[in-house]
Design a protein around this motif. Structure first.
Motif, PDB file in Angstrom:
ATOM      1  N   GLU A 129      -7.369 -33.319  20.982  1.00  0.00           N
ATOM      2  CA  GLU A 129      -8.742 -33.701  20.678  1.00  0.00           C
ATOM      3  C   GLU A 129      -8.802 -35.219  20.743  1.00  0.00           C
ATOM      4  OE1 GLU A 129      -9.862 -35.454  17.914  1.00  0.00           O
ATOM      5  OE2 GLU A 129      -8.020 -35.507  16.725  1.00  0.00           O
ATOM      6  N   CYS A 130      -9.922 -35.711  21.269  1.00  0.00           N
ATOM      7  CA  CYS A 130     -10.073 -37.149  21.480  1.00  0.00           C
ATOM      8  C   CYS A 130     -11.499 -37.532  21.093  1.00  0.00           C
ATOM      9  CB  CYS A 130      -9.786 -37.476  22.946  1.00  0.00           C
ATOM     10  SG  CYS A 130      -9.892 -39.229  23.356  1.00  0.00           S
ATOM     11  N   ASN A 141     -11.554 -46.884  28.854  1.00  0.00           N
ATOM     12  CA  ASN A 141     -10.404 -46.502  29.675  1.00  0.00           C
ATOM     13  C   ASN A 141      -9.832 -45.158  29.245  1.00  0.00           C
ATOM     14  OD1 ASN A 141     -10.580 -48.906  31.152  1.00  0.00           O
ATOM     15  ND2 ASN A 141      -9.238 -50.004  29.741  1.00  0.00           N
ATOM     16  N   ILE A 142      -9.747 -44.950  27.922  1.00  0.00           N
ATOM     17  CA  ILE A 142      -9.256 -43.662  27.428  1.00  0.00           C
ATOM     18  C   ILE A 142     -10.187 -42.545  27.879  1.00  0.00           C
ATOM     19  CG2 ILE A 142      -8.797 -42.287  25.358  1.00  0.00           C
ATOM     20  CD1 ILE A 142      -8.071 -44.923  23.932  1.00  0.00           C
ATOM     21  N   TYR A 143     -11.480 -42.788  27.760  1.00  0.00           N
ATOM     22  CA  TYR A 143     -12.481 -41.788  28.163  1.00  0.00           C
ATOM     23  C   TYR A 143     -12.328 -41.421  29.637  1.00  0.00           C
ATOM     24  CZ  TYR A 143     -17.109 -39.941  29.365  1.00  0.00           C
ATOM     25  OH  TYR A 143     -18.145 -39.179  29.840  1.00  0.00           O
ATOM     26  N   ASP A 144     -12.209 -42.430  30.491  1.00  0.00           N
ATOM     27  CA  ASP A 144     -12.090 -42.176  31.931  1.00  0.00           C
ATOM     28  C   ASP A 144     -10.850 -41.357  32.253  1.00  0.00           C
ATOM     29  OD1 ASP A 144     -14.416 -43.590  32.403  1.00  0.00           O
ATOM     30  OD2 ASP A 144     -13.379 -45.465  32.905  1.00  0.00           O
ATOM     31  N   ILE A 152      -8.258 -31.581  27.266  1.00  0.00           N
ATOM     32  CA  ILE A 152      -8.539 -32.594  26.247  1.00  0.00           C
ATOM     33  C   ILE A 152      -9.987 -32.420  25.796  1.00  0.00           C
ATOM     34  CG2 ILE A 152      -8.722 -35.049  25.721  1.00  0.00           C
ATOM     35  CD1 ILE A 152      -6.499 -35.612  27.687  1.00  0.00           C
ATOM     36  N   LEU A 153     -10.167 -32.120  24.529  1.00  0.00           N
ATOM     37  CA  LEU A 153     -11.504 -31.978  23.942  1.00  0.00           C
ATOM     38  C   LEU A 153     -12.025 -33.378  23.652  1.00  0.00           C
ATOM     39  CD1 LEU A 153     -13.736 -30.118  22.838  1.00  0.00           C
ATOM     40  CD2 LEU A 153     -12.480 -30.066  20.665  1.00  0.00           C
ATOM     41  N   LEU A 154     -13.078 -33.785  24.334  1.00  0.00           N
ATOM     42  CA  LEU A 154     -13.460 -35.188  24.392  1.00  0.00           C
ATOM     43  C   LEU A 154     -14.872 -35.414  23.872  1.00  0.00           C
ATOM     44  CD1 LEU A 154     -12.878 -38.111  25.428  1.00  0.00           C
ATOM     45  CD2 LEU A 154     -13.687 -37.340  27.676  1.00  0.00           C
ATOM     46  N   SER A 155     -15.012 -36.420  23.012  1.00  0.00           N
ATOM     47  CA  SER A 155     -16.325 -36.853  22.531  1.00  0.00           C
ATOM     48  C   SER A 155     -16.360 -38.370  22.508  1.00  0.00           C
ATOM     49  CB  SER A 155     -16.591 -36.295  21.123  1.00  0.00           C
ATOM     50  OG  SER A 155     -17.820 -36.781  20.618  1.00  0.00           O
ATOM     51  N   TYR A 156     -17.481 -38.931  23.037  1.00  0.00           N
ATOM     52  CA  TYR A 156     -17.642 -40.388  23.089  1.00  0.00           C
ATOM     53  C   TYR A 156     -19.116 -40.694  22.901  1.00  0.00           C
ATOM     54  CZ  TYR A 156     -16.348 -45.154  24.620  1.00  0.00           C
ATOM     55  OH  TYR A 156     -16.086 -46.503  24.690  1.00  0.00           O
ATOM     56  N   HIS A 157     -19.399 -41.573  21.966  1.00  0.00           N
ATOM     57  CA  HIS A 157     -20.774 -41.869  21.574  1.00  0.00           C
ATOM     58  C   HIS A 157     -21.631 -42.267  22.784  1.00  0.00           C
ATOM     59  CE1 HIS A 157     -24.024 -42.913  18.965  1.00  0.00           C
ATOM     60  NE2 HIS A 157     -23.975 -44.203  19.237  1.00  0.00           N
ATOM     61  N   ASP A 161     -21.952 -34.987  24.297  1.00  0.00           N
ATOM     62  CA  ASP A 161     -22.630 -34.372  23.159  1.00  0.00           C
ATOM     63  C   ASP A 161     -21.736 -34.430  21.924  1.00  0.00           C
ATOM     64  OD1 ASP A 161     -24.824 -33.728  24.702  1.00  0.00           O
ATOM     65  OD2 ASP A 161     -24.019 -31.763  25.259  1.00  0.00           O
ATOM     66  N   TRP A 162     -22.372 -34.372  20.764  1.00  0.00           N
ATOM     67  CA  TRP A 162     -21.632 -34.266  19.510  1.00  0.00           C
ATOM     68  C   TRP A 162     -20.899 -32.928  19.477  1.00  0.00           C
ATOM     69  CZ3 TRP A 162     -20.517 -37.481  15.573  1.00  0.00           C
ATOM     70  CH2 TRP A 162     -19.994 -36.911  14.394  1.00  0.00           C
ATOM     71  N   ILE A 163     -19.662 -32.945  19.011  1.00  0.00           N
ATOM     72  CA  ILE A 163     -18.874 -31.715  18.881  1.00  0.00           C
ATOM     73  C   ILE A 163     -18.765 -31.368  17.410  1.00  0.00           C
ATOM     74  CG2 ILE A 163     -16.637 -30.634  19.297  1.00  0.00           C
ATOM     75  CD1 ILE A 163     -16.274 -32.520  21.669  1.00  0.00           C
ATOM     76  N   GLN A 164     -19.186 -30.179  17.053  1.00  0.00           N
ATOM     77  CA  GLN A 164     -19.169 -29.779  15.650  1.00  0.00           C
ATOM     78  C   GLN A 164     -17.741 -29.681  15.138  1.00  0.00           C
ATOM     79  OE1 GLN A 164     -21.078 -26.053  14.802  1.00  0.00           O
ATOM     80  NE2 GLN A 164     -20.536 -26.097  12.625  1.00  0.00           N
TER      81      GLN A 164
END
Length: 325
Positions: A129-130, A141-144, A152-157, A161-164
């Motif tokens: 999870e990230c 860079n991490i996101y890309d 990889i479960l990815l969330s970035y402002h 989308d928001w992940i519950q």
């Protein structure tokens, strides 16, 4: 004779520590603070207070790492003692105050979040999870790189989308981690204080991207994986893992190469840390957890025993009474 409000902005701490308006001053940089003061102006405001001229000992508390980069200024006066959310002590009168660890522990204990963790699952859809939070150049860079991996479960402002992560943050819509939620009927906390047990139950490991990579500031981003018994790859300040180990935590050099922690150059350190993410993606996650299970248990037990705020108040009390240096 000065009034208490001329010597402190945290009266409950003042009374609990048994301080004296004739000889002490206590200022918390993030409580009841004048809104037109911030950053380096904290220092100027405190020096303008009458207690600066009368106090024999001055106690300064922060939890945003705001003192850490300029601690020399604060301790130039040998009456001053400082606490901040740093993972190490750069000076005898600069102390670690793991406020965010305390806060995460308090909220999630009240929510019973640990009871919702499932450590016995043999199958999880994601390796990592990230949860990256607000935009930062190194997080870009991490996101890309994380986008290249479906495991990889990815969330970035503002990019995903928001992940519950819990029962409290469902149907939130576009929010940030600073959004306030109500728990226990009336209490409030920021979303980023909630240990995302639903996310942890669907992933094996964590990618931690700390708030800053330029100072030894530790936040809830590190506290939650410790509490949730997570193996992680850490994207933070130079020597950050070293400082965490000095605090008593155990990292995972028995399963991956953590020498990236020794690299001073930020960009190179981030690249080498990502190489460990790529390496772990090639391994059997159940086997990996078997190798680090004792360390994960150790880390959780260590944070469960923490009483950071009480420890700071006790230390201030001892210093005020002249029982220690």
């Amino acid at each position: 004779n000065l009034g208490i409000d001329q010597c402190t902005n945290v009266c409950d701490w003042w009374l609990a520590c048994g301080l004296d308006t004739r000889t002490h001053a206590l200022w918390h940089l993030h409580h009841n603070w004048p809104t037109n003061y911030a950053g380096q102006e904290y220092w100027r405001w405190i020096k303008d207070q009458p207690s600066w001229n009368t106090a024999e000992k001055i106690f300064i508390v922060s939890h945003e790492g705001t003192i850490g980069t300029e601690y020399h200024r604060w301790i130039a006066d040998d009456r001053v003692y400082v606490w901040d959310s740093l993972s190490y002590r750069p000076h005898d009168r600069v102390h670690s105050y793991l406020f965010w660890f305390d806060y995460v522990l308090d909220v999630n204990r009240q929510l019973g979040a640990l009871d919702s963790l499932n450590h016995n699952r043999t199958s999880k859809p994601y390796m990592f999870e990230c949860m990256l939070g607000h935009q930062r150049p190194w997080r870009d860079n991490i996101y890309d790189q994380a986008l290249q991996h479906q495991t990889i479960l990815l969330s970035y402002h503002k990019k995903t989308d928001w992940i519950q992560g819990t029962d409290l943050d469902k149907d939130m819509g576009p929010v940030s981690g600073n959004t306030q939620v109500v728990f226990s009927g009336h209490k409030q906390c920021s979303l980023h204080m909630l240990m995302p047990w639903k996310i942890y139950n669907s992933s094996w490991f964590s990618i931690i991207s700390e708030t800053t990579i330029d100072r030894a500031f530790v936040s809830e981003k590190t506290a939650k994986p410790f509490l949730g018994k997570r193996l992680f790859v850490w994207f933070g300040v130079h020597k950050g893992l070293h400082h965490l180990r000095n605090l008593g935590f155990k990292t995972f050099d028995n399963i991956m190469d953590e020498s990236y922690d020794d690299i001073e150059n930020n960009d190179k350190r981030m690249r080498c840390a990502w190489q460990q993410v790529e390496y772990l993606l090639t391994l059997d996650p159940a086997w990996v957890l078997d190798q680090v299970r004792d360390r994960l248990e150790h880390n959780q037990q260590l944070i469960l025993k923490m009483t950071a705020t009480q420890d700071v108040m006790q230390k201030i009390k001892q210093l005020a009474q002249g029982n220690t240096k």
